[in-house]
Motif scaffolding. Structure first.
Motif, mmCIF file in Angstrom:
data_model
loop_
_atom_site.group_PDB
_atom_site.id
_atom_site.type_symbol
_atom_site.label_atom_id
_atom_site.label_comp_id
_atom_site.label_asym_id
_atom_site.label_seq_id
_atom_site.Cartn_x
_atom_site.Cartn_y
_atom_site.Cartn_z
ATOM 1 N N THR A 26 -5.104 10.150 -3.882
ATOM 2 C CA THR A 26 -5.174 8.730 -3.551
ATOM 3 C C THR A 26 -6.283 8.537 -2.522
ATOM 4 O O THR A 26 -6.030 9.213 -1.410
ATOM 5 C CB THR A 26 -3.833 8.293 -3.238
ATOM 6 O OG1 THR A 26 -2.807 8.529 -4.315
ATOM 7 C CG2 THR A 26 -3.735 6.664 -3.038
ATOM 8 N N LEU A 27 -7.088 7.606 -3.030
ATOM 9 C CA LEU A 27 -7.839 7.047 -1.817
ATOM 10 C C LEU A 27 -7.703 5.710 -1.287
ATOM 11 O O LEU A 27 -7.154 4.578 -2.102
ATOM 12 C CB LEU A 27 -9.246 6.884 -2.290
ATOM 13 C CG LEU A 27 -10.395 6.545 -1.683
ATOM 14 C CD1 LEU A 27 -10.564 7.484 -0.063
ATOM 15 C CD2 LEU A 27 -11.618 6.151 -2.115
ATOM 16 N N VAL A 28 -7.288 5.611 0.305
ATOM 17 C CA VAL A 28 -6.976 4.141 0.490
ATOM 18 C C VAL A 28 -8.038 3.812 1.460
ATOM 19 O O VAL A 28 -8.497 4.479 2.499
ATOM 20 C CB VAL A 28 -5.614 4.451 1.394
ATOM 21 C CG1 VAL A 28 -5.184 3.132 2.054
ATOM 22 C CG2 VAL A 28 -4.304 4.874 0.629
ATOM 23 N N LYS A 29 -8.551 2.382 1.239
ATOM 24 C CA LYS A 29 -9.842 2.006 1.896
ATOM 25 C C LYS A 29 -9.600 0.733 2.179
ATOM 26 O O LYS A 29 -9.707 -0.117 1.236
ATOM 27 C CB LYS A 29 -11.080 2.279 1.162
ATOM 28 C CG LYS A 29 -11.558 3.655 1.530
ATOM 29 C CD LYS A 29 -12.058 3.929 2.828
ATOM 30 C CE LYS A 29 -12.829 5.265 3.158
ATOM 31 N NZ LYS A 29 -13.316 5.465 4.163
ATOM 32 N N GLY A 30 -9.040 0.053 3.537
ATOM 33 C CA GLY A 30 -8.544 -1.294 3.455
ATOM 34 C C GLY A 30 -7.737 -1.698 2.493
ATOM 35 O O GLY A 30 -6.592 -1.274 2.293
ATOM 36 N N GLU B 56 -1.838 10.558 8.675
ATOM 37 C CA GLU B 56 -2.418 9.342 7.824
ATOM 38 C C GLU B 56 -3.822 9.838 7.844
ATOM 39 O O GLU B 56 -4.762 10.379 8.628
ATOM 40 C CB GLU B 56 -2.233 8.291 9.020
ATOM 41 C CG GLU B 56 -2.688 7.016 8.507
ATOM 42 C CD GLU B 56 -2.379 5.716 9.188
ATOM 43 O OE1 GLU B 56 -2.877 4.744 9.060
ATOM 44 O OE2 GLU B 56 -1.574 5.935 10.414
ATOM 45 N N ARG B 57 -4.479 9.414 6.666
ATOM 46 C CA ARG B 57 -5.546 9.528 6.294
ATOM 47 C C ARG B 57 -6.278 8.665 5.104
ATOM 48 O O ARG B 57 -5.555 7.860 4.827
ATOM 49 C CB ARG B 57 -5.752 11.127 5.578
ATOM 50 C CG ARG B 57 -4.948 11.419 4.453
ATOM 51 C CD ARG B 57 -4.694 12.816 4.069
ATOM 52 N NE ARG B 57 -4.009 13.535 5.181
ATOM 53 C CZ ARG B 57 -4.506 14.534 5.894
ATOM 54 N NH1 ARG B 57 -5.505 15.121 5.817
ATOM 55 N NH2 ARG B 57 -3.575 15.190 6.539
ATOM 56 N N SER B 58 -7.657 8.729 4.753
ATOM 57 C CA SER B 58 -8.116 8.069 3.846
ATOM 58 C C SER B 58 -7.716 8.501 2.249
ATOM 59 O O SER B 58 -7.501 7.977 1.362
ATOM 60 C CB SER B 58 -9.485 7.877 3.811
ATOM 61 O OG SER B 58 -9.732 7.074 5.092
ATOM 62 N N LEU B 59 -7.933 9.895 2.411
ATOM 63 C CA LEU B 59 -7.676 10.638 1.128
ATOM 64 C C LEU B 59 -6.372 11.426 1.185
ATOM 65 O O LEU B 59 -6.210 12.505 1.887
ATOM 66 C CB LEU B 59 -8.832 11.631 0.812
ATOM 67 C CG LEU B 59 -8.641 12.358 -0.552
ATOM 68 C CD1 LEU B 59 -8.723 11.417 -1.700
ATOM 69 C CD2 LEU B 59 -9.802 13.380 -0.562
ATOM 70 N N ASN C 137 0.857 4.338 -3.277
ATOM 71 C CA ASN C 137 0.376 5.521 -2.628
ATOM 72 C C ASN C 137 1.402 6.630 -3.182
ATOM 73 O O ASN C 137 2.692 6.829 -2.301
ATOM 74 C CB ASN C 137 -0.182 5.705 -1.262
ATOM 75 C CG ASN C 137 -0.627 7.062 -0.851
ATOM 76 O OD1 ASN C 137 -0.611 8.082 -1.562
ATOM 77 N ND2 ASN C 137 -0.932 7.172 0.542
ATOM 78 N N ARG D 110 0.901 -1.099 0.166
ATOM 79 C CA ARG D 110 -0.065 -0.062 0.189
ATOM 80 C C ARG D 110 1.052 1.267 0.130
ATOM 81 O O ARG D 110 0.543 2.080 -0.533
ATOM 82 C CB ARG D 110 -0.999 0.087 1.166
ATOM 83 C CG ARG D 110 -2.156 -1.117 1.158
ATOM 84 C CD ARG D 110 -3.240 -0.657 2.001
ATOM 85 N NE ARG D 110 -2.780 -1.240 3.578
ATOM 86 C CZ ARG D 110 -2.858 -2.301 4.009
ATOM 87 N NH1 ARG D 110 -3.104 -3.290 3.355
ATOM 88 N NH2 ARG D 110 -2.316 -2.507 5.305
ATOM 89 N N VAL E 218 -6.583 0.438 -3.106
ATOM 90 C CA VAL E 218 -5.882 1.921 -3.296
ATOM 91 C C VAL E 218 -6.194 2.361 -4.524
ATOM 92 O O VAL E 218 -6.061 1.652 -5.581
ATOM 93 C CB VAL E 218 -4.335 1.625 -3.159
ATOM 94 C CG1 VAL E 218 -3.610 3.091 -3.303
ATOM 95 C CG2 VAL E 218 -3.945 1.055 -1.670
#
Length: 286
Positions: free
Chosen positions: A166-170, A131-134, A49, A45, A173
């Motif tokens: 970048t969107l990170v969801k579980g 640290e974030r989701s977006l 990113n 991941r 990516v």
């Protein structure tokens, strides 16, 4: 190096309750490049990113069959290192270079084959710490006329804007990285640069460092003749992060077919990549 306040952890890094055990284990490691994420899936991941707090050193071999009027093989060795640095308590900057070494057969009848360094592109993305989701970043982009053969470059100095999100969801990516360049100096007898580059990416991480995904690089040359503007690849690949000698390595195999491209371009491309991953602190540790 001075201690950073509110330093971010890489995406998927170990939660605080497990840090002590992890740090005790890492304290026994002596390699200067020893990273500190938890495992292969976390590092996958991070690799995916563009704004993750890490140093990435990828070496990519790109094979493009069917290039030119004789439909020969074009080969590119691409080196595009990137590094994220913290500017202050609120902002980070991601710096990215693209250094291509190219063997290019003659595209038209009578045109000689070429081999050497292409033009160098630099991008810089400034975004928020944490640290974030977006994740997102914006900044300048430059292209330098470093090509050693006129057929491998523009012979123009160019500048423009770059952006990424970048969107990170579980395990997912997804995101985009784009820039646009305009020429402002260079050889008067060469065409002006008015070029857009758009890379969208979507990865699904499968566990144990394995992933599948797509990251095609689309370009639009707005100075080209009608019908020759866009280069649009379609495809994807598979990869795995391994950690030999305590240094994470992201191994990729990707293939793309060109659904639209200027005349004389290749039919498809195959890419093999070996990407070394570090934190900046571990890389520069003395």
């Amino acid at each position: 190096m001075a201690t950073r306040k509110n330093r971010r952890r890489p995406v998927g890094a170990v939660p605080p309750r497990n840090r002590i055990a992890l740090l005790l284990g890492l304290s026994a490691l002596v390699l200067p490049g020893t990273p500190w994420a938890a495992g292969p899936s976390d590092w996958a991941r991070v690799a995916q990113n563009p704004m993750a707090d890490a140093m990435k050193l990828p070496i990519e071999s790109q094979f493009e069959p069917g290039y030119g009027n004789k439909e020969q093989l074009k080969y590119s060795l691409l080196y595009h290192p990137s590094m994220v640095s913290q500017v202050n308590e609120d902002w980070i900057v991601a710096n990215r270079l693209n250094l291509p070494f190219i063997y290019q057969p003659g595209r038209e009848a009578g045109e000689k084959d070429s081999f050497g360094l292409g033009d160098t592109t630099y991008e810089s993305f400034m975004g928020p710490v944490g640290e974030r989701s977006l994740y997102w970043g914006v900044g300048p982009a430059f292209q330098l006329p470093t090509a050693t053969d006129p057929q491998l470059g523009t012979r123009k100095w160019s500048a423009g804007l770059a952006a990424t999100a970048t969107l990170v969801k579980g395990p997912i990516v997804a995101g985009i990285r784009a820039n646009h360049l305009w020429s402002f100096a260079g050889k008067d007898d060469r065409p002006d640069v008015n070029l857009s580059t758009i890379e969208y990416f979507l990865y699904a991480n499968l566990g144990k460092g394995w992933w599948v995904g797509t990251s095609p690089v689309n370009t639009a040359n707005w100075e080209a003749a009608s019908g020759e503007t866009w280069t649009i690849p379609l495809g994807g690949g598979i990869g795995k992060v391994v950690i030999p000698n305590r240094i994470p390595v992201n191994l990729k195999l990707e293939a793309y077919s060109y659904t639209e491209a200027p005349a004389g371009s290749a039919d498809w491309s195959l890419m093999l990549t070996c990407e070394f991953l570090y934190t900046a602190e571990s890389f520069f540790k003395r």
